[in-house]
Design a protein around this motif. Structure first.
Motif, PDB file in Angstrom:
ATOM      1  N   UNK A 187       0.881  -1.356  -0.107  1.00 48.21           N
ATOM      2  CA  UNK A 187       0.126  -0.057  -0.088  1.00 48.21           C
ATOM      3  C   UNK A 187       0.774   1.375   0.069  1.00 48.21           C
ATOM      4  N   UNK A 188       0.658   2.152  -1.151  1.00 48.26           N
ATOM      5  CA  UNK A 188       1.671   3.331  -1.035  1.00 48.26           C
ATOM      6  C   UNK A 188       1.307   4.239   0.210  1.00 48.26           C
ATOM      7  N   UNK A 189       2.418   4.646   0.640  1.00 48.36           N
ATOM      8  CA  UNK A 189       2.162   5.449   1.876  1.00 48.36           C
ATOM      9  C   UNK A 189       2.019   7.126   1.311  1.00 48.36           C
ATOM     10  N   UNK A 190       1.093   7.693   1.832  1.00 40.74           N
ATOM     11  CA  UNK A 190       0.537   9.016   1.647  1.00 40.74           C
ATOM     12  C   UNK A 190       1.530  10.254   2.447  1.00 40.74           C
ATOM     13  N   UNK A 191       2.197  10.811   1.813  1.00 36.86           N
ATOM     14  CA  UNK A 191       2.896  11.858   2.708  1.00 36.86           C
ATOM     15  C   UNK A 191       1.793  12.708   3.715  1.00 36.86           C
ATOM     16  N   UNK A 192       2.425  12.867   4.900  1.00 44.69           N
ATOM     17  CA  UNK A 192       1.420  13.386   5.775  1.00 44.69           C
ATOM     18  C   UNK A 192       1.253  15.215   5.176  1.00 44.69           C
ATOM     19  N   UNK A 193       0.083  15.473   5.439  1.00 40.16           N
ATOM     20  CA  UNK A 193      -0.050  16.807   5.090  1.00 40.16           C
ATOM     21  C   UNK A 193       0.666  17.912   5.728  1.00 40.16           C
ATOM     22  N   UNK A 194       1.185  19.007   5.106  1.00 38.19           N
ATOM     23  CA  UNK A 194       1.834  20.146   6.002  1.00 38.19           C
ATOM     24  C   UNK A 194       0.762  20.571   6.908  1.00 38.19           C
ATOM     25  N   UNK A 195       1.430  21.090   7.990  1.00 36.60           N
ATOM     26  CA  UNK A 195       0.764  21.654   8.901  1.00 36.60           C
ATOM     27  C   UNK A 195       0.609  23.222   8.901  1.00 36.60           C
ATOM     28  N   UNK A 196      -0.440  23.840   9.022  1.00 36.95           N
ATOM     29  CA  UNK A 196      -0.772  25.246   8.948  1.00 36.95           C
ATOM     30  C   UNK A 196       0.257  25.971   9.992  1.00 36.95           C
ATOM     31  N   UNK A 197       0.764  27.078   9.747  1.00 41.93           N
ATOM     32  CA  UNK A 197       1.798  27.649  10.626  1.00 41.93           C
ATOM     33  C   UNK A 197       1.036  28.753  11.224  1.00 41.93           C
ATOM     34  N   UNK A 198       0.158  28.828  12.177  1.00 42.50           N
ATOM     35  CA  UNK A 198      -0.320  29.728  12.658  1.00 42.50           C
ATOM     36  C   UNK A 198       0.461  31.024  13.223  1.00 42.50           C
ATOM     37  N   UNK A 199       1.707  30.437  13.804  1.00 45.86           N
ATOM     38  CA  UNK A 199       2.575  31.389  14.315  1.00 45.86           C
ATOM     39  C   UNK A 199       3.060  32.479  13.277  1.00 45.86           C
ATOM     40  N   UNK A 200       3.463  31.750  12.050  1.00 51.54           N
ATOM     41  CA  UNK A 200       3.945  32.693  10.833  1.00 51.54           C
ATOM     42  C   UNK A 200       2.686  33.846  10.301  1.00 51.54           C
ATOM     43  N   UNK A 201       1.553  33.010  10.298  1.00 52.64           N
ATOM     44  CA  UNK A 201       0.326  33.868   9.982  1.00 52.64           C
ATOM     45  C   UNK A 201       0.275  35.257  10.870  1.00 52.64           C
ATOM     46  N   UNK A 202       0.281  34.772  12.289  1.00 52.71           N
ATOM     47  CA  UNK A 202       0.280  35.946  13.181  1.00 52.71           C
ATOM     48  C   UNK A 202       1.404  36.923  12.751  1.00 52.71           C
ATOM     49  N   UNK A 203       2.311  36.490  12.690  1.00 52.37           N
ATOM     50  CA  UNK A 203       3.770  37.365  12.632  1.00 52.37           C
ATOM     51  C   UNK A 203       3.312  38.136  11.445  1.00 52.37           C
ATOM     52  N   UNK A 204       3.030  37.528  10.048  1.00 54.75           N
ATOM     53  CA  UNK A 204       2.640  38.375   8.821  1.00 54.75           C
ATOM     54  C   UNK A 204       1.520  39.358   9.233  1.00 54.75           C
ATOM     55  N   UNK A 205       0.710  38.950  10.147  1.00 56.79           N
ATOM     56  CA  UNK A 205      -0.409  39.954  10.416  1.00 56.79           C
ATOM     57  C   UNK A 205      -0.181  41.069  11.192  1.00 56.79           C
ATOM     58  N   UNK A 206       0.637  40.612  12.434  1.00 57.39           N
ATOM     59  CA  UNK A 206       1.260  41.617  13.258  1.00 57.39           C
ATOM     60  C   UNK A 206       2.136  42.879  12.091  1.00 57.39           C
ATOM     61  N   UNK A 207       3.059  42.274  11.354  1.00 57.40           N
ATOM     62  CA  UNK A 207       3.817  43.208  10.710  1.00 57.40           C
ATOM     63  C   UNK A 207       3.105  44.293   9.756  1.00 57.40           C
ATOM     64  N   UNK A 208       2.111  43.673   9.060  1.00 58.66           N
ATOM     65  CA  UNK A 208       1.117  44.346   8.129  1.00 58.66           C
ATOM     66  C   UNK A 208       0.510  45.277   9.060  1.00 58.66           C
ATOM     67  N   UNK A 209      -0.074  44.972  10.127  1.00 58.45           N
ATOM     68  CA  UNK A 209      -0.722  45.788  11.060  1.00 58.45           C
ATOM     69  C   UNK A 209       0.063  46.848  11.579  1.00 58.45           C
ATOM     70  N   UNK A 210       1.266  46.762  11.957  1.00 54.35           N
ATOM     71  CA  UNK A 210       2.345  47.669  12.609  1.00 54.35           C
ATOM     72  C   UNK A 210       2.598  48.781  11.280  1.00 54.35           C
ATOM     73  N   UNK A 211       2.783  48.264  10.123  1.00 57.56           N
ATOM     74  CA  UNK A 211       2.941  49.227   9.214  1.00 57.56           C
ATOM     75  C   UNK A 211       1.829  50.010   9.010  1.00 57.56           C
ATOM     76  N   UNK A 212       0.558  49.497   8.630  1.00 57.99           N
ATOM     77  CA  UNK A 212      -0.815  50.156   8.261  1.00 57.99           C
ATOM     78  C   UNK A 212      -1.341  51.113   9.462  1.00 57.99           C
ATOM     79  N   UNK A 213      -0.802  50.708  10.576  1.00 52.69           N
ATOM     80  CA  UNK A 213      -1.169  51.304  11.844  1.00 52.69           C
ATOM     81  C   UNK A 213      -0.411  52.541  12.176  1.00 52.69           C
TER      82      UNK A 213
END
Lengths: 154, 215
Positions: free
Chosen positions: A1-27
């Motif tokens: 049986x072929x093995x399915x690679x595990x799905x990549x996990x979302x990175x909430x920390x990176x999303x938060x960092x992106x949000x923080x940086x964008x928010x700091x600039x816009x703010x």
């Protein structure tokens, strides 16, 4: 049986960092525009530190960015920043000298750093906006990739 | 090396940002320094004090020509003074100038400041000459600034605003402009004052302000 690679996990920390940086600039830019508007009312400008709106705007923008993480690069965020800069330039009569002086003075006053030179303050603001935008754009592009970090997020 | 280039650039910018600004007294400051910000020249019948240009008010309106930087409104004037209002008042009195002491909180909007009329000039290292207050501060109506020695010692101490020279008649400032009554700038919008960006040096430049009796 072929093995399915595990799905990549979302990175909430990176999303938060992106949000923080964008928010700091816009703010930061939104706070600066509000401070410029407030300064046109001389009575208020002579009694209140209108410059406080600049760091306050950045703080609120950053908090909002943390609260609503950025899932991908959002071109409207850059357009909004461009619109804020254009509005500030219009308020200052498209005077290049005023643009180099007044926002930096407001930031300096707002942060209670009267000894900071305008060159230093402008360098700080430019680094903030350039580095902040570059970082969240890079993060956003990575989050955007079809097989990238967010592929399993609905 | 390629990967570390942005980091190096950021580090360089951070170093630039944190470098302290120069605030040394130069040889052209006529004997004044941050440690000795006010001198009285009895022979010339004038006093000189040190102040710093606030670039913000070369582009935004204000109602103050000069305020002590440690006062409550220290960052609201074109020239942030290094001298205190009480020393400024004392120095004017020591020159034999008479204070008006006629402004009160009750009559401020109907009375103009009295007292001896003062000649105020501003110069700085590298300036072509000394400029009058009318040349360095723009009145939107084009009227001359009539600086008078208002006095106001009690209210100046009480309110601690730091005001040395206000741009309309003031019950707090040591000297103020008799051309307008209080409220002309902030309340009634009769006039707007800004520093003259075409004449004044950049933000942070130390200037020498000379005040004496107008002849």
């Amino acid at each position: 049986m072929p093995t399915v690679p595990p799905p990549e996990q979302p990175r909430p920390a990176l999303q938060r960092l992106a949000g923080l940086l964008a928010g700091l600039c816009l703010g930061l830019l939104a706070g600066c525009l509000l401070a410029l508007l407030a300064g046109r009312w001389v009575w208020l400008g002579m009694r209140v530190n209108t410059g406080l709106l600049v760091p306050l705007g950045a703080l609120l923008g950053g908090l909002a960015g943390l609260k609503k993480p950025l899932g991908a690069a959002r071109p409207w965020l850059l357009a909004a920043q461009a619109a804020l800069v254009a509005a500030a330039a219009w308020l200052l009569g498209f005077d290049r000298q005023a643009l180099l002086v007044v926002p930096a003075c407001l930031f300096r006053e707002g942060c209670h750093l009267p000894g900071l030179s305008l060159t230093t303050t402008n360098a700080l603001l430019a680094s903030w906006l350039l580095a902040g935008n570059a970082l969240w754009l890079v993060l956003g592009r990575r989050l955007d990739q079809p097989h990238g970090l967010l592929r399993n997020i609905p | 090396m390629k990967k570390s280039a942005p980091l190096l650039l950021l580090a360089a910018l951070a170093c630039l940002a944190l470098a302290p600004p120069a605030l040394a007294a130069g040889p052209d400051l006529q004997g004044l320094s941050p440690d000795k910000p006010l001198v009285v020249d009895s022979q010339a019948g004038s006093l000189r004090y040190l102040a710093k240009v606030n670039g913000k008010y070369l582009h935004q309106p204000t109602r103050h020509a000069s305020i002590y930087q440690g006062g409550k409104f220290g960052d609201k004037s074109v020239f942030s003074a290094l001298a205190k209002p009480e020393d400024f008042r004392q120095a004017l009195s020591s020159l034999g100038l008479k204070a008006g002491d006629n402004m009160t909180m009750d009559n401020k909007e109907t009375t103009t400041v009295r007292g001896d009329e003062l000649a105020v000039s501003v110069t700085w290292p590298g300036a072509a000459r000394a400029y009058t207050l009318d040349e360095v501060i723009v009145d939107s109506n084009g009227k001359p600034i009539q600086t008078r020695f208002g006095g106001n010692q009690g209210s100046a101490l009480q309110h601690n605003t730091g005001c040395l020279i206000c741009l309309d008649s003031c019950p707090v400032g040591i000297a103020s402009n008799a051309t307008y009554t209080y409220g002309a700038v902030e309340k009634r919008g009769e006039v707007k004052f800004t520093g003259n960006a075409k004449v004044l040096p950049p933000d942070g430049t130390l200037v020498v302000i000379t005040v004496g009796l107008k002849k």
